[in-house]
Design a protein around this motif. Structure first.
Motif, PDB file in Angstrom:
ATOM      1  N   GLN A  93      67.404  51.640  67.232  1.00  0.00           N
ATOM      2  CA  GLN A  93      67.493  52.403  66.001  1.00  0.00           C
ATOM      3  C   GLN A  93      67.643  51.495  64.778  1.00  0.00           C
ATOM      4  N   ARG A 103      67.196  61.499  67.781  1.00  0.00           N
ATOM      5  CA  ARG A 103      67.941  60.260  67.553  1.00  0.00           C
ATOM      6  C   ARG A 103      69.387  60.368  68.028  1.00  0.00           C
ATOM      7  N   LEU A 148      62.576  55.185  67.350  1.00  0.00           N
ATOM      8  CA  LEU A 148      63.887  55.751  67.015  1.00  0.00           C
ATOM      9  C   LEU A 148      64.423  55.202  65.702  1.00  0.00           C
TER      10      LEU A 148
END
Length: 289
Positions: free
Chosen positions: A17, A133, A106
């Motif tokens: 992420q 997410r 992500l």
């Protein structure tokens, strides 16, 4: 619908992420190219204020079959690519092998959807995969359905309000993406990649070329010695071995870097076949970060 759990811990997945947005876009494009796509388009949907609220990456590749979805989206580091060197039909050299490309996405948004059409036993079948997410290890795969659509994959990413992807909005974004794909696009000129309306052209970012004959031991050479072309892309020195014989191994000894004033730090090897054979691609790239 089938809910599957990614076979790796959440802390590991959450690291993706934090990847750079342009790197995440590049990974989605690479996935399309590994599916033999000849056309890939990255669309940036914007709000009235100009902020990106959705990212769409579409291609005309072979798509994701229901079986591939069940296997690939479950595994980490072990996909159908891990035991292959070429795409289906031996058309092109595979780029990815670690099963991480989809996880880079992500970094781009909160809700991600893969909508893919593939050929299964002569029929067009649609497969839809979703993930959020906030639950990155839980992936949902819809039951496959027949369709009349042509093969290809569309990845849709919803960008939350307040999250700005300034690196993707910048005027340099197309060239930054082109720098990551340049050698592949040169090796396979029939491929077209479009980013936010701009066609990526590797020639636009090649600033300088310097040829150097590669001095190899006799046992590595069956014909003329290969030529190393030093290519300067956006200020980054890159080696390209552009010509080699079928007897030349992929991991050949490096040239004398002192002749070029460059330092061979953290070398990584990438091979992309064009007219070359499976054992000796016509283009071998060695990138210096």
């Amino acid at each position: 619908m089938t809910e599957i759990l990614l076979s790796v811990g959440e802390p590991k997945i959450r690291q993706f992420q934090n990847k750079k947005p342009i790197s995440a876009i590049a990974e989605l494009v690479w996935n399309a190219l590994d599916a033999n796509a000849t056309y890939v388009e990255v669309k940036l949907e914007r709000t009235v204020t100009g902020a990106i609220d959705q990212i769409i990456v579409s291609d005309n590749g072979e798509g994701i079959t229901p079986t591939q979805a069940q296997e690939s989206f479950r595994e980490y580091g072990d996909t159908w690519k891990s035991s292959r060197t070429h795409t289906n039909g031996h058309q092109r050299i595979l780029h990815g092998q670690n099963g991480e490309g989809r996880l880079f996405a992500l970094a781009l948004g909160d809700h991600l959807t893969w909508n893919s059409v593939s050929k299964v036993d002569g029929r067009s079948v649609r497969t839809r995969v979703t993930v959020s997410r906030n639950r990155p290890t839980v992936w949902n795969i819809d039951d496959p359905t027949e369709t009349t659509d042509t093969p290809g994959t569309t990845v849709s990413i919803i960008v939350p309000q307040g999250k700005r992807h300034r690196a993707l909005e910048s005027a340099e974004a197309p060239d930054n993406l082109a720098a990551r794909l340049a050698f592949y696009l040169k090796a396979y000129p029939g491929i077209k990649v479009v980013y936010d309306g701009a066609i990526l052209d590797p020639e636009n970012i090649i600033q300088d070329l310097v040829d150097l004959r590669l001095d190899l031991p006799p046992e590595y050479i069956s014909e003329a010695p290969p030529i190393v072309t030093f290519v300067e892309l956006s200020g980054k020195p890159v080696l390209r071995i552009a010509r080699c014989s079928s007897a030349t191994p992929k991991e050949s000894p490096l040239p004398n870097m002192e002749k070029t004033g460059m330092t061979p730090l953290s070398l990584s090897l990438h091979t992309y076949g064009g007219a070359g054979s499976a054992t000796c691609p016509s283009i071998i790239f060695i990138c210096l970060p």
